[in-house]
Design an enzyme around this catalytic site. Structure first.
Site, PDB file in Angstrom:
ATOM      1  N   TYR A 117     -51.713 -66.618 -23.764  1.00 62.72           N
ATOM      2  CA  TYR A 117     -50.568 -67.391 -23.499  1.00 62.72           C
ATOM      3  C   TYR A 117     -49.960 -67.877 -24.652  1.00 62.72           C
ATOM      4  O   TYR A 117     -49.619 -69.004 -24.627  1.00 62.72           O
ATOM      5  CB  TYR A 117     -50.607 -68.503 -22.434  1.00 62.72           C
ATOM      6  CG  TYR A 117     -50.889 -67.536 -21.135  1.00 62.72           C
ATOM      7  CD1 TYR A 117     -49.807 -67.432 -20.348  1.00 62.72           C
ATOM      8  CD2 TYR A 117     -52.313 -67.469 -20.571  1.00 62.72           C
ATOM      9  CE1 TYR A 117     -50.261 -66.813 -18.846  1.00 62.72           C
ATOM     10  CE2 TYR A 117     -52.491 -66.773 -19.414  1.00 62.72           C
ATOM     11  CZ  TYR A 117     -51.695 -66.417 -18.624  1.00 62.72           C
ATOM     12  OH  TYR A 117     -51.802 -65.838 -17.354  1.00 62.72           O
ATOM     13  N   TYR A 141     -54.378 -69.135  -8.468  1.00 68.08           N
ATOM     14  CA  TYR A 141     -54.580 -68.282  -9.743  1.00 68.08           C
ATOM     15  C   TYR A 141     -55.615 -67.176  -9.500  1.00 68.08           C
ATOM     16  O   TYR A 141     -56.745 -67.571  -8.946  1.00 68.08           O
ATOM     17  CB  TYR A 141     -54.937 -69.060 -11.000  1.00 68.08           C
ATOM     18  CG  TYR A 141     -55.158 -68.115 -12.256  1.00 68.08           C
ATOM     19  CD1 TYR A 141     -54.018 -67.595 -13.014  1.00 68.08           C
ATOM     20  CD2 TYR A 141     -56.363 -67.883 -12.809  1.00 68.08           C
ATOM     21  CE1 TYR A 141     -54.209 -66.872 -13.967  1.00 68.08           C
ATOM     22  CE2 TYR A 141     -56.583 -66.873 -13.578  1.00 68.08           C
ATOM     23  CZ  TYR A 141     -55.376 -66.430 -14.290  1.00 68.08           C
ATOM     24  OH  TYR A 141     -55.610 -65.366 -15.406  1.00 68.08           O
TER      25      TYR A 141
HETATM   26  C1  LIG Z   1     -60.107 -66.561 -14.346  1.00 70.69           C
HETATM   27  C2  LIG Z   1     -59.844 -66.275 -13.183  1.00 70.69           C
HETATM   28  C3  LIG Z   1     -59.453 -65.016 -12.825  1.00 70.69           C
HETATM   29  C4  LIG Z   1     -59.468 -63.952 -13.742  1.00 70.69           C
HETATM   30  O1  LIG Z   1     -60.576 -63.740 -14.298  1.00 70.69           O
HETATM   31  P1  LIG Z   1     -60.547 -62.915 -15.848  1.00 70.69           P
HETATM   32  O2  LIG Z   1     -61.877 -62.584 -16.328  1.00 70.69           O
HETATM   33  O3  LIG Z   1     -59.747 -63.788 -16.681  1.00 70.69           O
HETATM   34  O4  LIG Z   1     -59.810 -61.833 -15.708  1.00 70.69           O
HETATM   35  C5  LIG Z   1     -59.218 -64.872 -11.520  1.00 70.69           C
HETATM   36  N1  LIG Z   1     -59.316 -65.834 -10.678  1.00 70.69           N
HETATM   37  C6  LIG Z   1     -59.954 -67.057 -10.751  1.00 70.69           C
HETATM   38  C7  LIG Z   1     -59.867 -68.048  -9.725  1.00 70.69           C
HETATM   39  C8  LIG Z   1     -59.967 -67.211 -12.138  1.00 70.69           C
HETATM   40  O5  LIG Z   1     -60.360 -68.572 -12.430  1.00 70.69           O
END
Ligand SMILES: *Cc1c(COP(=O)(O)O)cnc(C)c1O
Length: 426
Positions: A18, A146
Site C-alpha cells: 500500500y 478484511y
Molecule cells: C492478512 C489477512 C488475510 C490475507 O492474508 P495474506 O496472507 O496477506 O494474503 C486474510 N484475512 C485476514 C483476516 C487477514 O488478517
C-alpha cells in the site's frame, strides 16, 4: 551495496505494501531479527510489537523451527502435490485436524491467506453447484472486515476502507451488514443481530455463504465483538442453508487467548481459513479446512473434483515449519503466556485512555489497540517509534500491538511505555 545504494534502489524500483511508487514513505533496512528484537543495518535495535503482521508468534530465528527447515531442505525443498504426497504435509494436516474443533476434517493447503479465502469461497460455490442450488452465488459479510487483497477476497472486505469504489463495477457485488456493535465484554443485546438475521432470512436463496472474522476484526478496524453474535449466526445459517466461513487468518493459533477465536463462542464453521501464524511467521502459507460433508458434496457432482491446485501446494519447507511451530505452541504454555500478556496490556495500555486524542483502548488476548480520534500521520509517528526503539506500525486511527508470545514482561513494559510516550507527543 551500501545502505544508501540499497535504499535508493528500493525507493526507485520496489513496491511496498500500500505505497506510492513515486513518493513512498520511508523504509528502514533490517539486518536481522532474533527473539523479539529487530536489528536495523545501522545497529539500532527495535522491540517488535507487530509479530510481522500477526505471524511471528514465537519471535524471530527460533532455533527449533530453523532446524526443522534445515532438515527438510536436505530431503527436498519442494515436490509437486499432484499425484505425490509427503510426511510434512500429512503430519501438518493431522495436527490441524487435531487442534481445530471437531467437524473440520478436510485440509486444502494454499500459498497465502488471500488464496485461502478464494479457496473457501470457491468451495462454497462448488458446494451449492453440486447441490443444484445454482442461484446461491452471493456472499454476505459484516462491514469493517478484511479478507485479503486478491479479487474475490477484496469483494468481501469493507467497501469503504477496502476502496471498492476504485474498482467500481468490476468487483462482484456482495451483501454487507453493519459491524456488530456489542463489545466482547459487554452485555449481549439481541438487537445487535437483527440486521444479519433479516438479511439472511430475506436472501437465503441467493446466498452461498456468510464469511467473517470471528470475534476479532483485524486490519479492517481492530474491533472485538460479542461471542453471542457468532452463536446466533451459526444457528441461523444452519436454519436457512447458508454456509458459514470463518476467516481465522489473523486470529488463529492462540492470539486471542483461545487457540482459535471461534472457541470463545464454541461455534464451528463449515469452512475455515488459516494463515499468517501457521508457519510461525517463517513463510507464506495457508490452509482452508472444511467439513466432511462439504468435501463430500463437492466431490459428488460434476466435475467430481475441487477445482484448485496451486503449483506450490503443500510445500514441504512450509509444512515442516508449520509442524514445528504448532508443536512449540501445543507443548508450551501458550495460554499462560497469552493470559500474562493480556494482564500486562490491561495494566499498562489502559493508561493511554487519559492521553489527549485517544478515543478508545481495547485489549483481548495478546492484542492491544489504542484508537485515536483521527488517523495518525504515518510519516511522523513511524519515525518517532523507531527513534524510541520500538516497531509499531499503525493503520488509520489504530495504533496497536500484537507482540510475539515470547515477549518478556520487561520488553512488553518498554514497548507499551514507548507507545504511550509517542502518542502523547504527536
Ligand atoms: C492478512 C489477512 C488475510 C490475507 O492474508 P495474506 O496472507 O496477506 O494474503 C486474510 N484475512 C485476514 C483476516 C487477514 O488478517
Amino acid at each position: 551495496m551500501t545502505t544508501e545504494e540499497l535504499l535508493d534502489f528500493d525507493r526507485n524500483h520496489i513496491w511496498h505494501p500500500y505505497t506510492s511508487a513515486t513518493n513512498p514513505l520511508e523504509v528502514y533496512p533490517v539486518d536481522s531479527a532474533r527473539g523479539c528484537t529487530i536489528k536495523l543495518t545501522d545497529g539500532r535495535e527495535l522491540i517488535d510489537g507487530m509479530s510481522s503482521w500477526w505471524s511471528a508468534i514465537h519471535g524471530y530465528n527460533n532455533p527449533e523451527i530453523n532446524q526443522a527447515i534445515k532438515d527438510q531442505v536436505d530431503k527436498m525443498s519442494h515436490i509437486m502435490f499432484g499425484g505425490l504426497t509427503h510426511s510434512p504435509a500429512v503430519e501438518l494436516a493431522q495436527k490441524l485436524v487435531n487442534i481445530t474443533p471437531e467437524g473440520l476434517d478436510n485440509v486444502f493447503f494454499c500459498d497465502s491467506g488471500s488464496v485461502s479465502v478464494e479457496v473457501a469461497m470457491k468451495m462454497a460455490l462448488q458446494y451449492c453447484h453440486a447441490l443444484g442450488t445454482k442461484d446461491k452465488t452471493e456472499f454476505l459479510t459484516i462491514r469493517n472486515g478484511y479478507h485479503g487483497d486478491t479479487w474475490h477476497a477484496m469483494s468481501v472486505c469493507d467497501p469503504v476502507t477496502g476502496m471498492h469504489s476504485l474498482f467500481n463495477n468490476r468487483l462482484n457485488v456482495q451483501n454487507f451488514v453493519s459491524q456488530p456493535k456489542v463489545r466482547y465484554n459487554d452485555k449481549w443485546d439481541d438487537s445487535d443481530f437483527d440486521e444479519m438475521y433479516q438479511t439472511i432470512k430475506g436472501n437465503a436463496d441467493r446466498l452461498a455463504a456468510v464469511i467473517l472474522e470471528p470475534i476479532v476484526q483485524g486490519a479492517g478496524g481492530m474491533w472485538f465483538y460479542h461471542p453471542e453474535y457468532l452463536r446466533k449466526l451459526s444457528e441461523i445459517c444452519r436454519e436457512y442453508n447458508v454456509l458459514l466461513i470463518f476467516d481465522e487468518i489473523a486470529t488463529g493459533f492462540g492470539r486471542t487467548g483461545e487457540m482459535f477465536a471461534m472457541n470463545h463462542a464454541g461455534v464451528v464453521p463449515d469452512i475455515l481459513c488459516l494463515g499468517k501464524a501457521i508457519t510461525g511467521g517463517y513463510m507464506s502459507f495457508a490452509a482452508t479446512m472444511c467439513s466432511k460433508n462439504i468435501a463430500g458434496v463437492i466431490s459428488s457432482a460434476e466435475p467430481y473434483v475441487f477445482m484448485h491446485g496451486p503449483t506450490f501446494m503443500g510445500n514441504p519447507l512450509a509444512c515442516s515449519a508449520a509442524c514445528k511451530s504448532i508443536d512449540i505452541l501445543v507443548k508450551g504454555n501458550w495460554k499462560e503466556r497469552i493470559d500474562n500478556i493480556e494482564k500486562n496490556l490491561k495494566r499498562m495500555l489502559n493508561r493511554a485512555r487519559t492521553v489527549k486524542g485517544v478515543s478508545d483502548v481495547r485489549i483481548l488476548g495478546a492484542i492491544g489497540v489504542i484508537e485515536m480520534e483521527k488517523p495518525v500521520d504515518m510519516k511522523i509517528i513511524q519515525q518517532k517509534f523507531v527513534d524510541e526503539g520500538i516497531w509499531i506500525r499503525p493503520f488509520g486511527k489504530n495504533v496497536y500491538t500484537m507482540p510475539p508470545y515470547i515477549i518478556t514482561d520487561k520488553e512488553l513494559e518498554f514497548l507499551i511505555q514507548k507507545m504511550i510516550k509517542v502518542i502523547s507527543e504527536i
